[in-house]
Scaffold this motif. Structure first.
Motif, PDB file in Angstrom:
ATOM      1  N   ILE A 165      33.707 -41.164  23.477  1.00 43.25           N
ATOM      2  CA  ILE A 165      34.055 -39.795  23.082  1.00 43.25           C
ATOM      3  C   ILE A 165      33.995 -38.896  24.309  1.00 43.25           C
ATOM      4  O   ILE A 165      33.002 -38.867  25.022  1.00 43.25           O
ATOM      5  CB  ILE A 165      33.098 -39.284  21.980  1.00 43.25           C
ATOM      6  N   ASP A 166      35.061 -38.160  24.550  1.00 44.12           N
ATOM      7  CA  ASP A 166      35.155 -37.258  25.700  1.00 44.12           C
ATOM      8  C   ASP A 166      34.085 -36.174  25.589  1.00 44.12           C
ATOM      9  O   ASP A 166      34.001 -35.459  24.584  1.00 44.12           O
ATOM     10  CB  ASP A 166      36.542 -36.635  25.725  1.00 44.12           C
ATOM     11  N   LEU A 167      33.276 -36.036  26.649  1.00 38.75           N
ATOM     12  CA  LEU A 167      32.201 -35.039  26.630  1.00 38.75           C
ATOM     13  C   LEU A 167      32.721 -33.607  26.669  1.00 38.75           C
ATOM     14  O   LEU A 167      31.989 -32.672  26.386  1.00 38.75           O
ATOM     15  CB  LEU A 167      31.239 -35.276  27.787  1.00 38.75           C
ATOM     16  N   GLY A 168      33.979 -33.435  26.990  1.00 41.21           N
ATOM     17  CA  GLY A 168      34.592 -32.115  26.979  1.00 41.21           C
ATOM     18  C   GLY A 168      35.078 -31.698  25.592  1.00 41.21           C
ATOM     19  O   GLY A 168      35.599 -30.597  25.409  1.00 41.21           O
ATOM     20  N   THR A 169      34.912 -32.567  24.615  1.00 43.51           N
ATOM     21  CA  THR A 169      35.351 -32.274  23.250  1.00 43.51           C
ATOM     22  C   THR A 169      34.630 -31.037  22.719  1.00 43.51           C
ATOM     23  O   THR A 169      33.445 -30.860  22.937  1.00 43.51           O
ATOM     24  CB  THR A 169      35.063 -33.476  22.318  1.00 43.51           C
ATOM     25  N   GLU A 170      35.402 -30.199  22.045  1.00 43.10           N
ATOM     26  CA  GLU A 170      34.823 -29.016  21.412  1.00 43.10           C
ATOM     27  C   GLU A 170      35.049 -29.097  19.914  1.00 43.10           C
ATOM     28  O   GLU A 170      36.093 -29.549  19.456  1.00 43.10           O
ATOM     29  CB  GLU A 170      35.444 -27.744  21.982  1.00 43.10           C
ATOM     30  N   LEU A 171      34.068 -28.666  19.165  1.00 37.25           N
ATOM     31  CA  LEU A 171      34.150 -28.647  17.711  1.00 37.25           C
ATOM     32  C   LEU A 171      34.491 -27.239  17.249  1.00 37.25           C
ATOM     33  O   LEU A 171      34.110 -26.263  17.891  1.00 37.25           O
ATOM     34  CB  LEU A 171      32.808 -29.085  17.114  1.00 37.25           C
ATOM     35  N   PRO A 172      35.226 -27.113  16.137  1.00 39.58           N
ATOM     36  CA  PRO A 172      35.548 -25.764  15.659  1.00 39.58           C
ATOM     37  C   PRO A 172      34.301 -25.074  15.109  1.00 39.58           C
ATOM     38  O   PRO A 172      33.543 -25.663  14.355  1.00 39.58           O
ATOM     39  CB  PRO A 172      36.579 -26.017  14.553  1.00 39.58           C
ATOM     40  N   GLY A 173      34.098 -23.854  15.545  1.00 39.17           N
ATOM     41  CA  GLY A 173      32.952 -23.086  15.080  1.00 39.17           C
ATOM     42  C   GLY A 173      33.394 -21.915  14.225  1.00 39.17           C
ATOM     43  O   GLY A 173      34.572 -21.745  13.921  1.00 39.17           O
ATOM     44  N   MET A 174      32.424 -21.091  13.876  1.00 41.51           N
ATOM     45  CA  MET A 174      32.707 -19.909  13.064  1.00 41.51           C
ATOM     46  C   MET A 174      33.729 -19.020  13.763  1.00 41.51           C
ATOM     47  O   MET A 174      33.649 -18.810  14.980  1.00 41.51           O
ATOM     48  CB  MET A 174      31.419 -19.114  12.844  1.00 41.51           C
ATOM     49  N   GLY A 175      34.663 -18.513  13.007  1.00 45.99           N
ATOM     50  CA  GLY A 175      35.654 -17.593  13.543  1.00 45.99           C
ATOM     51  C   GLY A 175      36.550 -18.218  14.598  1.00 45.99           C
ATOM     52  O   GLY A 175      37.102 -17.514  15.439  1.00 45.99           O
ATOM     53  N   GLY A 176      36.664 -19.549  14.583  1.00 45.18           N
ATOM     54  CA  GLY A 176      37.522 -20.220  15.543  1.00 45.18           C
ATOM     55  C   GLY A 176      36.917 -20.372  16.929  1.00 45.18           C
ATOM     56  O   GLY A 176      37.587 -20.809  17.858  1.00 45.18           O
ATOM     57  N   ARG A 177      35.675 -19.978  17.078  1.00 43.06           N
ATOM     58  CA  ARG A 177      35.001 -20.089  18.380  1.00 43.06           C
ATOM     59  C   ARG A 177      34.591 -21.542  18.617  1.00 43.06           C
ATOM     60  O   ARG A 177      33.859 -22.117  17.816  1.00 43.06           O
ATOM     61  CB  ARG A 177      33.776 -19.191  18.386  1.00 43.06           C
TER      62      ARG A 177
END
Length: 153
Positions: free
Chosen positions: A125-137
Motif C-alpha cells: 500500500i502506497d504510504l502517500g495514500t490519503e483517506l477521505p475525511g470530513m468535508g472532503g479534507r
C-alpha cells in the motif's frame, strides 16, 4: 485472537486471581503461542502465501520489568516486542533492543507510526495514500515524514 486459553489461564499475569501466574506463560501460554505462530508461518510459506500475507503479533503494551508483590507483572507501555513476518519482511532478525531489564528501549526504538508504515509497505500500500475525511479534507494513511522500518526490507 483468543484471550483465554482455559477458564483459569489468561494472557493477563498480574499474579493474583483471577489472573494467571507467570509460570503459565512459561509452561503453557508461551509454548502454545509459539507453536501456533510458527505453524501459521510454515503453512503460509508452504502454500506460497507468506509473501502476500503480513502476520503481526503485538499488543498495546509490554510487561513490567520487575515482578510485582503479587508475583505477577503489570502493564508497561515503555517497552515491548512485536513479531512481524511475511509481505517481503526479512525474517530472522531483531531490530532494536531493550536495556538489561527490559524496562526501556536501549537502541533503535520504533514508534507505532513506523510499525503502521512498515505494515502498509509490506502489504504493497502506497504510504502517500490519503483517506477521505470530513468535508472532503484528506487524511494521510500515515503521518507525513513517518517511514517504514527500513531494516526489515
Amino acid at each position: 485472537m483468543f484471550e483465554t486459553v482455559f477458564d483459569e489461564i489468561t494472557w493477563d499475569i498480574h499474579g493474583s486471581k483471577p489472573f494467571s501466574p507467570i509460570s503459565c506463560y512459561r509452561d503453557l501460554v508461551g509454548p502454545m503461542f509459539d507453536m501456533g505462530y510458527s505453524s501459521l508461518l510454515e503453512d503460509l510459506s508452504q502454500r506460497g502465501l507468506l509473501s502476500k500475507t503480513v502476520v503481526l503479533a503485538t499488543g498495546e503494551f509490554g510487561r513490567t520489568p520487575k515482578v510485582n508483590p503479587a508475583g505477577g507483572r503489570d502493564h508497561w507501555p515503555q517497552c515491548w516486542t512485536i513479531l512481524m513476518a511475511g509481505g517481503g519482511i526479512k525474517g530472522g532478525q531483531a531490530v532494536g533492543a531493550s536495556d538489561e531489564i527490559g524496562g526501556a528501549p536501549k537502541d533503535r526504538p520504533t514508534t507505532p507510526g513506523e510499525v503502521a508504515a512498515t505494515t502498509f509497505k509490506a502489504l504493497g500500500i502506497d504510504l502517500g495514500t490519503e483517506l477521505p475525511g470530513m468535508g472532503g479534507r484528506p487524511i494521510p494513511l500515515v503521518d507525513r515524514g513517518v517511514e517504514p522500518i527500513a531494516e526489515l526490507f
